[in-house]
Scaffold this motif. Structure first.
Motif, PDB file in Angstrom:
ATOM      1  N   LEU A 354       0.823  -1.213   0.000  1.00 53.84           N
ATOM      2  CA  LEU A 354       0.000   0.000   0.000  1.00 53.84           C
ATOM      3  C   LEU A 354       0.853   1.257   0.000  1.00 53.84           C
ATOM      4  O   LEU A 354       0.682   2.140  -0.858  1.00 53.84           O
ATOM      5  CB  LEU A 354      -0.934  -0.012   1.219  1.00 53.84           C
ATOM      6  CG  LEU A 354      -1.804   1.231   1.399  1.00 53.84           C
ATOM      7  CD1 LEU A 354      -2.765   1.367   0.232  1.00 53.84           C
ATOM      8  CD2 LEU A 354      -2.567   1.167   2.729  1.00 53.84           C
ATOM      9  N   THR A 355       1.776   1.384   0.923  1.00 52.34           N
ATOM     10  CA  THR A 355       2.536   2.620   1.084  1.00 52.34           C
ATOM     11  C   THR A 355       3.868   2.623   0.342  1.00 52.34           C
ATOM     12  O   THR A 355       4.459   3.687   0.156  1.00 52.34           O
ATOM     13  CB  THR A 355       2.805   2.868   2.573  1.00 52.34           C
ATOM     14  OG1 THR A 355       3.601   1.782   3.086  1.00 52.34           O
ATOM     15  CG2 THR A 355       1.504   2.925   3.352  1.00 52.34           C
ATOM     16  N   ASP A 429      -6.970   4.078   3.478  1.00 58.38           N
ATOM     17  CA  ASP A 429      -5.767   3.762   2.702  1.00 58.38           C
ATOM     18  C   ASP A 429      -5.083   5.030   2.200  1.00 58.38           C
ATOM     19  O   ASP A 429      -3.848   5.145   2.243  1.00 58.38           O
ATOM     20  CB  ASP A 429      -6.138   2.867   1.512  1.00 58.38           C
ATOM     21  CG  ASP A 429      -6.565   1.477   1.951  1.00 58.38           C
ATOM     22  OD1 ASP A 429      -6.305   1.122   3.113  1.00 58.38           O
ATOM     23  OD2 ASP A 429      -7.171   0.759   1.135  1.00 58.38           O
ATOM     24  N   ILE A 433      -1.235   6.267   3.071  1.00 57.48           N
ATOM     25  CA  ILE A 433      -0.256   6.598   2.021  1.00 57.48           C
ATOM     26  C   ILE A 433       0.321   7.994   2.248  1.00 57.48           C
ATOM     27  O   ILE A 433       1.534   8.218   2.119  1.00 57.48           O
ATOM     28  CB  ILE A 433      -0.916   6.484   0.633  1.00 57.48           C
ATOM     29  CG1 ILE A 433      -1.298   5.024   0.345  1.00 57.48           C
ATOM     30  CG2 ILE A 433       0.007   7.015  -0.454  1.00 57.48           C
ATOM     31  CD1 ILE A 433      -2.105   4.848  -0.921  1.00 57.48           C
ATOM     32  N   GLU A 434      -0.546   8.931   2.594  1.00 51.73           N
ATOM     33  CA  GLU A 434      -0.078  10.294   2.818  1.00 51.73           C
ATOM     34  C   GLU A 434       0.807  10.374   4.065  1.00 51.73           C
ATOM     35  O   GLU A 434       1.834  11.071   4.075  1.00 51.73           O
ATOM     36  CB  GLU A 434      -1.272  11.241   2.958  1.00 51.73           C
ATOM     37  CG  GLU A 434      -0.917  12.682   3.286  1.00 51.73           C
ATOM     38  CD  GLU A 434      -0.058  13.338   2.220  1.00 51.73           C
ATOM     39  OE1 GLU A 434       0.587  14.364   2.524  1.00 51.73           O
ATOM     40  OE2 GLU A 434      -0.036  12.836   1.073  1.00 51.73           O
ATOM     41  N   ARG A 437       4.189   9.110   3.187  1.00 53.58           N
ATOM     42  CA  ARG A 437       4.947  10.101   2.419  1.00 53.58           C
ATOM     43  C   ARG A 437       5.506  11.187   3.333  1.00 53.58           C
ATOM     44  O   ARG A 437       6.670  11.598   3.195  1.00 53.58           O
ATOM     45  CB  ARG A 437       4.050  10.719   1.342  1.00 53.58           C
ATOM     46  CG  ARG A 437       4.787  11.651   0.392  1.00 53.58           C
ATOM     47  CD  ARG A 437       3.810  12.484  -0.419  1.00 53.58           C
ATOM     48  NE  ARG A 437       3.071  13.406   0.429  1.00 53.58           N
ATOM     49  CZ  ARG A 437       3.564  14.571   0.855  1.00 53.58           C
ATOM     50  NH1 ARG A 437       4.796  14.937   0.521  1.00 53.58           N
ATOM     51  NH2 ARG A 437       2.832  15.358   1.601  1.00 53.58           N
TER      52      ARG A 437
END
Length: 732
Positions: A354-355, A429, A433-434, A437
């Motif tokens: 996912l990431t 999700d 992810i953010e 980052r």
């Protein structure tokens, strides 16, 4: 050759020499016949023709009626190779073989007439040894010099070095007499030249065979070269020939069209490069090993556009017997797709899908690479060269001593469950992810960020002191707390951090466990700091109504909540609090806000408003006596209430998805208010609520209140809707 006198002396005693054949009387015509016979020996084209010419020379030039040529074979025995003078003898003797030892005996025991050997008939009968023989009829002559059919005359033929080539057997002289000095000398001379002719014939035969073999090999070589050229030029994969040794080592001498297409370079330009000019800098070592040893390797070659392509090199060293290795034949196979798939599989095994961060397994690998086995390895040979031992920071640490520090930051997000429950997994999700980052952009170049599961992250920070790590934690916390916008929505999450320090010899499980414990302490401390509830206020319409304010940890702002519903039931069970006590009624709209109240004994009534599929550990509210769940379209069961033994009043409003209330068996609920009317199977499952004594419904079920009374014999049932206002049923 021996002289005539020697021949005469070697003849048997008592013999009479035919003086008419002495040298002064030799006719010139006989010499010419001998010369012609010798000439014919040297004009034959093959060994078989030469052998037959040797046999033919005795009847035609030397006056014998029969001649048999015995040739030494590969095994050493003598085989009949040519016959002249008698068709009957040819039929009888052709192809027969005589043992070598029998021939050696005859040559040893025979009378020596110079180089010739003569066995008279008086002794030839005793040589029954397997040598092929034929008694040629002789003219009827009388006298001691007369030739007898049993007489045997042999002329051995020797090659250079006295190696026996064969034996000429002469029989049946035309004049019926044993040969005199001239005849013996002529036969010796003929045998000498016959040996030379046979040797030359063999040499010519060997040369012809060698030439024929060479021609075939050359034809095969030309065919092989042509096949190699076609295979090289038209191969679907790349092919190259590179120089080996010297200043031009590795220089490309020849490339095929497939390799030129693969690298996007013309053949004329390829000849200006060496393999080392085209290989990725990180793969130079692999190229050098493969060039020296041959074999297969995988590396990257540069294209004309500057990109690199993964190829498999199959190298073969073309060596010269005299000069050693000369060329390197290389087969280049495009494995870009295979390598990309392999790298993808490797990345999937080592990274979070996912990431894109590394996963728990890769985190452990990198952690193990940073530390050694322990203090016992200091100074040992097995400690890697250049390794810096890792340990926790000391109280008197300066900037120069941080090289041996490795901090492990355990991060747990606050508010993810609320986002997943309210907005769905997709929004969760995107949030993860953010956050990944943001964490990656804030850490240093040598630091590592990993996602180890759910909303938990781990950061490895190398070479920094305690103050620097604390500053980094503050930056990460502030960065994560910034709002995350997805379309027209904005969500907020918080982050709790725990820090531990790695040390050589300490397993990563212990380090993570310590960081996790500190993270939990940080979470509890932050919850305690953010909790703030103001004093009760009087409501203008409902008298003793308690309102509350709750600091929402996700948004980081104060959020006033609406007054709770069904206050009449709350007021029945709630004890009025003094002005100095903490409030007893709290309304929350997400599970994260509920965590603030965990283990707090002063909260008596909790109102959960909004879509919460799993409200959380409500059993950790020891003072909760009343619970209202309102406007929750995701709640399907009451599992979260299991263990709430002090809960007495439960109000369910707008919980349309509720399908099972059997978990009330683990509670102390006495009063239950449900609206709207649930399905009949839900009502039937209320029989598990052992302490339930009063049930309030907005309308009677289709089966009627009598059916409910049968299911719940000890429960008082009250209908509050227009159809049955004020009606109640009880069996007590």
């Amino acid at each position: 050759m021996g002289d005539a006198g020697a021949v005469v002396r070697d003849r048997p005693t008592g013999g009479v020499v035919n003086e008419m054949q002495s040298e002064p009387l030799i006719r010139l015509a006989s010499l010419r016949q001998l010369q012609q016979a010798i000439t014919r020996l040297n004009t034959s084209h093959s060994l078989a023709d030469t052998l037959q010419a040797v046999a033919d020379g005795l009847p035609s030039a030397l006056g014998y009626g029969l001649s048999v040529v015995h040739l030494v074979g590969p095994a050493g025995d003598l085989q009949v190779a040519a016959i002249a003078g008698s068709p009957e003898a040819e039929v009888h003797l052709d192809g027969q073989t005589g043992p070598r030892d029998s021939w050696e005996r005859r040559l040893t025991e025979g009378d020596r007439w110079g180089d010739l050997r003569f066995i008279p008939y008086t002794r030839s009968a005793f040589f029954d040894d397997g040598v092929p023989e034929w008694n040629h009829p002789a003219p009827d002559r009388q006298g001691e010099d007369a030739w007898h059919p049993g007489d045997r005359l042999y002329a051995p033929m020797y090659a250079v070095g006295s190696q026996l080539l064969g034996i000429i057997a002469a029989d049946g002289p035309h004049d019926g007499l044993r040969p005199g000095a001239w005849g013996c000398e002529a036969l010796q001379t003929y045998a000498f030249h016959a040996a030379i002719a046979i040797g030359n014939a063999r040499l010519r035969g060997n040369m012809q065979r060698a030439l024929l073999r060479l021609e075939r090999e050359q034809q095969a070589l030309r065919a092989s070269e042509d096949s190699f050229r076609r295979a090289f030029e038209y191969a679907h994969s790349g092919m190259a020939i590179a120089e080996m040794g010297g200043d031009g080592h590795g220089r490309l001498l020849r490339t095929n069209e497939a390799l030129c297409r693969l690298l996007g370079r013309p053949a004329s330009a390829m000849r200006r490069y060496a393999f080392a000019d085209l290989v990725h800098p990180e793969d130079i070592g692999t190229l050098l090993r493969t060039s020296a040893e041959g074999g297969r390797s995988e590396l990257r070659l540069a294209r004309r556009d500057g990109s690199y392509v993964w190829v498999a090199l199959h190298n073969s060293v073309v060596a010269d017997a005299a000069d050693g290795p000369r060329f390197l034949l290389t087969h280049i196979e495009d494995i870009e797709e295979h390598k990309r798939h392999e790298l993808q599989l490797t990345r999937r095994a080592n990274h979070d899908s996912l990431t894109g961060l590394i996963n728990s397994a890769e985190l452990r690998t990198r952690f193990s690479q940073a530390i050694c086995a322990g203090e016992r390895d200091k100074g040992a040979d097995r400690t890697p060269i250049g390794h810096v031992h890792i340990g926790p920071p000391s109280e008197k640490e300066d900037a120069l001593s941080t090289s041996g520090r490795l901090a492990v930051l355990f991060c747990d997000l606050d508010g993810m469950k609320h986002i997943n429950d309210r907005f769905g997994r997709h929004m969760g999700d995107v949030t993860l992810i953010e956050v990944a980052r943001r964490l990656t952009t804030q850490v240093g170049e040598g630091d590592t960020v990993a996602r180890i599961g759910g909303d938990e992250f781990v950061v490895l920070v190398a070479g920094r002191g305690e103050s620097e790590v604390n500053d980094l934690v503050a930056r990460l916390r502030a960065e994560v707390a910034q709002p995350i916008r997805v379309g027209r929505r904005r969500v907020n999450v918080g982050a709790s951090f725990g820090v531990s320090w790695a040390a050589c010899g300490t397993p990563i499980e212990e380090v993570l466990k310590a960081a996790d414990a500190r993270m939990y302490q940080d979470k509890q401390a932050r919850f305690a700091e953010r909790q703030s509830v103001r004093e009760p206020e009087s409501h203008p319409d409902q008298g003793n109504v308690v309102a509350s304010r709750l600091r929402d940890q996700s948004a980081g702002v104060w959020v006033p909540h609406r007054p709770p519903v069904h206050w009449q039931f709350v007021n029945r069970t709630r004890t009025h609090t003094a002005a100095t006590e903490e409030p007893s009624v709290v309304e929350v709209s997400n599970a994260e806000s509920l965590y603030i109240l965990l283990d707090a004994p002063h909260v008596h009534h909790v109102i959960l408003r909004g879509d919460l599929a799993d409200p959380g550990p409500l059993h950790r509210l020891p003072g909760m006596r009343s619970l209202t769940v309102a406007d929750n379209a995701l709640l399907t069961d009451l599992t979260a209430l299991d263990g709430c033994e002090r809960l007495r009043v439960l109000t369910l409003t707008g919980c349309d998805a509720l399908a099972n209330v059997s978990a009330l068996a683990g509670t102390g609920v006495v009063f239950l208010d449900i609206a709207p009317l649930p399905p009949v199977d839900v009502l039937a499952s209320l029989s598990a609520a052992r302490w339930l004594r009063e049930l309030r419904l907005p309308e009677p079920p289709a089966e009627g209140t009598d059916a409910l009374s049968r299911w719940l014999p000890e429960v008082r049932i009250e209908i509050t809707g227009p159809a049955g206002a004020g009606d109640a049923a009880s069996t007590r």
